[in-house]
Design a protein around this motif. Structure first.
Motif, PDB file in Angstrom:
ATOM      1  N   SER A   1       0.834  -1.209   0.000  1.00  0.00           N
ATOM      2  CA  SER A   1       0.000   0.000   0.000  1.00  0.00           C
ATOM      3  C   SER A   1       0.864   1.252   0.000  1.00  0.00           C
ATOM      4  O   SER A   1       0.553   2.225  -0.688  1.00  0.00           O
ATOM      5  N   LEU A   2       1.944   1.236   0.750  1.00  0.00           N
ATOM      6  CA  LEU A   2       2.859   2.381   0.763  1.00  0.00           C
ATOM      7  C   LEU A   2       3.499   2.581  -0.616  1.00  0.00           C
ATOM      8  O   LEU A   2       3.620   3.707  -1.091  1.00  0.00           O
ATOM      9  N   ARG A   3       3.882   1.490  -1.255  1.00  0.00           N
ATOM     10  CA  ARG A   3       4.441   1.583  -2.606  1.00  0.00           C
ATOM     11  C   ARG A   3       3.414   2.210  -3.561  1.00  0.00           C
ATOM     12  O   ARG A   3       3.747   3.054  -4.388  1.00  0.00           O
ATOM     13  N   ASN A   4       2.166   1.829  -3.387  1.00  0.00           N
ATOM     14  CA  ASN A   4       1.124   2.305  -4.284  1.00  0.00           C
ATOM     15  C   ASN A   4       0.757   3.769  -4.082  1.00  0.00           C
ATOM     16  O   ASN A   4       0.134   4.369  -4.951  1.00  0.00           O
ATOM     17  N   VAL A   5       1.132   4.344  -2.945  1.00  0.00           N
ATOM     18  CA  VAL A   5       0.917   5.782  -2.751  1.00  0.00           C
ATOM     19  C   VAL A   5       2.230   6.547  -2.921  1.00  0.00           C
ATOM     20  O   VAL A   5       2.344   7.702  -2.532  1.00  0.00           O
ATOM     21  N   GLY A   6       3.220   5.892  -3.507  1.00  0.00           N
ATOM     22  CA  GLY A   6       4.468   6.555  -3.851  1.00  0.00           C
ATOM     23  C   GLY A   6       5.492   6.620  -2.736  1.00  0.00           C
ATOM     24  O   GLY A   6       6.430   7.418  -2.799  1.00  0.00           O
ATOM     25  N   ASP A   7       5.375   5.784  -1.722  1.00  0.00           N
ATOM     26  CA  ASP A   7       6.310   5.787  -0.597  1.00  0.00           C
ATOM     27  C   ASP A   7       6.765   4.359  -0.306  1.00  0.00           C
ATOM     28  O   ASP A   7       6.399   3.770   0.718  1.00  0.00           O
ATOM     29  N   PRO A   8       7.577   3.786  -1.209  1.00  0.00           N
ATOM     30  CA  PRO A   8       7.945   2.373  -1.055  1.00  0.00           C
ATOM     31  C   PRO A   8       8.829   2.114   0.164  1.00  0.00           C
ATOM     32  O   PRO A   8       9.611   2.958   0.575  1.00  0.00           O
ATOM     33  N   ILE A   9       8.673   0.935   0.732  1.00  0.00           N
ATOM     34  CA  ILE A   9       9.488   0.460   1.845  1.00  0.00           C
ATOM     35  C   ILE A   9      10.683  -0.281   1.245  1.00  0.00           C
ATOM     36  O   ILE A   9      10.514  -1.168   0.412  1.00  0.00           O
ATOM     37  N   SER A  10      11.889   0.086   1.672  1.00  0.00           N
ATOM     38  CA  SER A  10      13.084  -0.593   1.158  1.00  0.00           C
ATOM     39  C   SER A  10      13.137  -2.018   1.718  1.00  0.00           C
ATOM     40  O   SER A  10      12.547  -2.318   2.767  1.00  0.00           O
ATOM     41  N   ASP A  11      13.849  -2.871   1.014  1.00  0.00           N
ATOM     42  CA  ASP A  11      14.018  -4.250   1.489  1.00  0.00           C
ATOM     43  C   ASP A  11      14.682  -4.257   2.859  1.00  0.00           C
ATOM     44  O   ASP A  11      14.326  -5.053   3.731  1.00  0.00           O
ATOM     45  N   ASN A  12      15.656  -3.353   3.056  1.00  0.00           N
ATOM     46  CA  ASN A  12      16.360  -3.288   4.332  1.00  0.00           C
ATOM     47  C   ASN A  12      15.408  -2.893   5.465  1.00  0.00           C
ATOM     48  O   ASN A  12      15.432  -3.491   6.539  1.00  0.00           O
ATOM     49  N   ARG A  13      14.558  -1.900   5.223  1.00  0.00           N
ATOM     50  CA  ARG A  13      13.612  -1.480   6.264  1.00  0.00           C
ATOM     51  C   ARG A  13      12.621  -2.602   6.567  1.00  0.00           C
ATOM     52  O   ARG A  13      12.244  -2.818   7.718  1.00  0.00           O
ATOM     53  N   MET A  14      12.175  -3.310   5.533  1.00  0.00           N
ATOM     54  CA  MET A  14      11.260  -4.438   5.742  1.00  0.00           C
ATOM     55  C   MET A  14      11.926  -5.503   6.602  1.00  0.00           C
ATOM     56  O   MET A  14      11.331  -6.004   7.559  1.00  0.00           O
ATOM     57  N   ALA A  15      13.170  -5.831   6.282  1.00  0.00           N
ATOM     58  CA  ALA A  15      13.888  -6.846   7.061  1.00  0.00           C
ATOM     59  C   ALA A  15      14.057  -6.403   8.505  1.00  0.00           C
ATOM     60  O   ALA A  15      13.844  -7.201   9.437  1.00  0.00           O
ATOM     61  N   LEU A  16      14.395  -5.149   8.723  1.00  0.00           N
ATOM     62  CA  LEU A  16      14.558  -4.649  10.084  1.00  0.00           C
ATOM     63  C   LEU A  16      13.244  -4.700  10.860  1.00  0.00           C
ATOM     64  O   LEU A  16      13.223  -5.071  12.040  1.00  0.00           O
ATOM     65  N   GLN A  17      12.156  -4.341  10.221  1.00  0.00           N
ATOM     66  CA  GLN A  17      10.848  -4.383  10.876  1.00  0.00           C
ATOM     67  C   GLN A  17      10.483  -5.811  11.256  1.00  0.00           C
ATOM     68  O   GLN A  17       9.951  -6.063  12.332  1.00  0.00           O
ATOM     69  N   LEU A  18      10.778  -6.740  10.370  1.00  0.00           N
ATOM     70  CA  LEU A  18      10.485  -8.146  10.653  1.00  0.00           C
ATOM     71  C   LEU A  18      11.359  -8.686  11.786  1.00  0.00           C
ATOM     72  O   LEU A  18      10.885  -9.393  12.666  1.00  0.00           O
ATOM     73  N   LEU A  19      12.628  -8.322  11.769  1.00  0.00           N
ATOM     74  CA  LEU A  19      13.559  -8.871  12.744  1.00  0.00           C
ATOM     75  C   LEU A  19      13.397  -8.283  14.141  1.00  0.00           C
ATOM     76  O   LEU A  19      13.625  -8.965  15.134  1.00  0.00           O
TER      77      LEU A  19
END
Length: 184
Positions: A150-168
């Protein structure tokens, strides 16, 4: 009795079997819902009820040979929209005299206008989502993925690194070896 052709759209008995997502105010599924809805409309040859054909200025707008059929198909598409959204959204967009394209555009505007405000809201949800809000890691990860989409679709993509950090950051001590890989 006149020879009547059966249109594909009239054969869809239950739209929820084709589009299993129920779009709600949260809107994390808007792009997925929209994509599935457009795909279904293309398959059933009614896409022009929500996305009109671009007509060359030199050409006249295409005329529908059977206005009653056009109205019936438009009502079917509008009913599909209404049946695949939450009651709250339905109450916000329903118009007894409207057309399918009106309902479609109201939803599109609701979810895609004010992208900055929507991005802020989605980012706060992404950042504050905790594992203990879910019944396991898989639903947690699915929810984060949905928010990231959803963030990508409103023009604010989450980086792979940020996604990994959020998961970890929510993982327990059992997963400590993964933490050191990311400097947590």
């Amino acid at each position: 009795m006149a020879d009547q052709k059966i249109h594909l759209a009239t054969l869809t008995n239950n739209i929820k079997t084709c589009i299993s997502i129920v779009l709600d105010y949260n809107g994390t599924q808007y792009n997925t819902w929209s994509t599935l809805f457009q795909l279904h409309c293309r398959i059933d040859l009614v896409i022009d009820h929500i996305i009109p054909k671009v007509v060359n200025e030199k050409e006249k707008a295409p005329k529908t040979s059977d206005k009653d059929l056009w109205q019936r198909l438009d009502d079917i598409v509008r009913q599909w929209i209404y049946n695949t959204i939450s009651n709250d959204l339905l109450n916000s967009i329903i118009d007894p005299d409207g057309k399918a394209i009106d309902a479609w555009n109201r939803l599109k505007n609701f979810f895609l206008n004010n992208k900055s405000a929507r991005a802020l809201h989605l980012d706060a949800q992404f950042t504050n989502t905790k594992l203990d809000q879910f019944e396991g890691v898989k639903p947690y990860c699915s929810h984060l993925k949905s928010l990231a989409d959803s963030l990508r679709n409103v023009g604010d993509p989450i980086s792979d690194n940020r996604m990994a950090l959020q998961l970890l950051k929510v993982l327990t001590e059992d997963y400590r070896p993964f933490w050191t890989s990311y400097g947590i």
